[in-house]
Design a protein around this motif. Structure first.
Motif, PDB file in Angstrom:
ATOM      1  N   HIS A  90      72.297  77.012  33.354  1.00  9.33           N
ATOM      2  CA  HIS A  90      73.563  77.836  33.919  1.00  9.33           C
ATOM      3  C   HIS A  90      73.014  78.246  35.411  1.00  9.33           C
ATOM      4  O   HIS A  90      71.739  78.164  35.789  1.00  9.33           O
ATOM      5  CB  HIS A  90      74.250  78.916  33.273  1.00  9.33           C
ATOM      6  N   HIS A  92      72.508  81.538  36.595  1.00 11.00           N
ATOM      7  CA  HIS A  92      71.649  82.732  36.790  1.00 11.00           C
ATOM      8  C   HIS A  92      70.220  82.668  37.309  1.00 11.00           C
ATOM      9  O   HIS A  92      69.534  81.596  36.901  1.00 11.00           O
ATOM     10  CB  HIS A  92      71.680  83.547  35.552  1.00 11.00           C
ATOM     11  N   HIS A  95      67.033  81.789  35.432  1.00 14.52           N
ATOM     12  CA  HIS A  95      66.861  80.516  35.051  1.00 14.52           C
ATOM     13  C   HIS A  95      66.906  79.469  36.202  1.00 14.52           C
ATOM     14  O   HIS A  95      66.428  78.347  35.917  1.00 14.52           O
ATOM     15  CB  HIS A  95      67.991  80.249  34.170  1.00 14.52           C
ATOM     16  N   HIS A 167      78.638  81.386  27.945  1.00 14.29           N
ATOM     17  CA  HIS A 167      77.849  82.220  28.741  1.00 14.29           C
ATOM     18  C   HIS A 167      78.570  82.534  30.180  1.00 14.29           C
ATOM     19  O   HIS A 167      78.700  83.679  30.661  1.00 14.29           O
ATOM     20  CB  HIS A 167      76.362  82.281  28.784  1.00 14.29           C
ATOM     21  N   ASP A 186      71.681  80.402  27.645  1.00 14.96           N
ATOM     22  CA  ASP A 186      72.119  81.793  27.170  1.00 14.96           C
ATOM     23  C   ASP A 186      73.331  81.798  26.435  1.00 14.96           C
ATOM     24  O   ASP A 186      73.739  82.808  26.348  1.00 14.96           O
ATOM     25  CB  ASP A 186      72.100  82.747  28.516  1.00 14.96           C
TER      26      ASP A 186
HETATM   27 ZN   LIG Z   1      72.187  83.775  32.072  1.00  9.62          ZN
END
Ligand SMILES: [Zn+2]
Length: 297
Positions: A90, A92, A95, A167, A186
């Motif tokens: 994803h 974020h 990550h 998420h 996540d």
């Molecule tokens: Zn995340």
């Protein structure tokens, strides 16, 4: 609906805004065996999956940019060379922060369509209202997919499966089919309440569906890399699913009674879990608010 911004002391863990002073000098990368030639790298930020073998190194997520040299050393120590492919679970920053270095060195970055879209545009965090500017070109995925893609690498058939509105709106679960292992990003916080990024169309319902989907594809020998927390078994994932479905049931009852968000928080629908499951990145109140918001929008 006006969305309440919630200040979380641990928000720095997910923050990737430039200029945010975070000291990574003491972070060490721990390498955990998952299956043959498959590892979990634990440092700071989201857990990394590493596949090594005759085709070369392939990683799932990249933690933070200042950790790239340490991550490369861990990849080499595990028998991998240059990282040739990166999958982002994803968007974020904990990550994808290292994308700029791996992409800049020639790795091909892959992710769901919405990860590419979010990394290409300014984002505002639902946790603290902080803005993150568009990522540099080298950090942005070059191969994207709307639903799934299959990746043939190091003798395995690796399915990248998008699970919607979990998420975030861009989650990929990585299934190493021959090795009987997953990286769930996540959508799975092992042992703590998950962060539901309601600012990016995440939902409790989607997180529950992700856990159910992985359990359907698992057996007792399956190993699961969570986005955060220790390497997991299907039993651990089942426990997480049970907690989330219990909380969802209580929330739905309160919502059906017409309770407001503050009234639901006051009713403390997570009480018996708070001491353990609320001790991670998400405290009970923040988790409850995001869950409520995702169920009422
Ligand atoms: Zn995340």
């Amino acid at each position: 609906m006006t969305r309440r911004l919630i200040s979380v002391a641990a928000a720095a863990l997910l923050c990737s805004a430039p200029g945010f002073a975070q000291d990574f000098s003491n972070v060490e990368i721990e390498t955990v065996d998952v299956a043959e030639d498959l590892y979990m790298l634990v440092g700071q930020g989201g857990n990394i999956g590493l596949s090594t073998g005759e085709d070369g190194a392939f990683i799932v997520d990249t933690q933070f940019a200042p950790l790239t040299d340490k991550i490369r050393a861990a990849v080499s120590a595990a028998g991998g060379g240059d990282v040739q492919f990166v999958v982002n679970t994803h968007y974020h920053g904990d990550h994808t922060g290292g994308n700029v270095n791996f992409g800049g060195a020639g790795a091909t970055i892959m992710a769901h369509d919405n990860v590419q879209a979010r990394l290409s545009t300014e984002q505002v965090s639902v946790l603290d209202g902080q803005t993150t500017p568009p990522a540099p070109a080298a950090a942005i995925p070059v191969i994207t997919y709307p639903a799934r893609i299959t990746f043939h690498w190091n003798g395995d058939t690796v399915n990248l499966i998008h699970l919607p509105n979990a998420h975030t709106d861009g989650d990929t679960v990585v299934h190493f089919t021959n090795l009987n292992a997953f990286h769930m990003g996540d959508t799975f916080f092992n042992g703590t309440f998950p962060f539901i990024d309601v600012g990016a169309a995440g939902s409790l319902e989607g997180i529950i569906a992700a856990a159910e989907e992985v359990l359907r594809r698992s057996n007792a020998a399956t190993r699961i890399i969570p986005g955060h927390g220790p390497l997991a078994t299907p039993e651990d994932l089942r426990t997480y699913l049970d907690v989330l479905t219990t909380v969802r049931g209580r929330l739905q009852t309160l919502i059906d009674q017409g309770r407001t968000e503050d009234e639901v928080v006051a009713a403390n629908p997570t009480s018996e879990y708070d001491a353990t499951w609320g001790a991670g990145f998400m405290n009970a109140e923040t988790f409850t608010r995001f869950a409520y918001q995702s169920m009422t929008r």
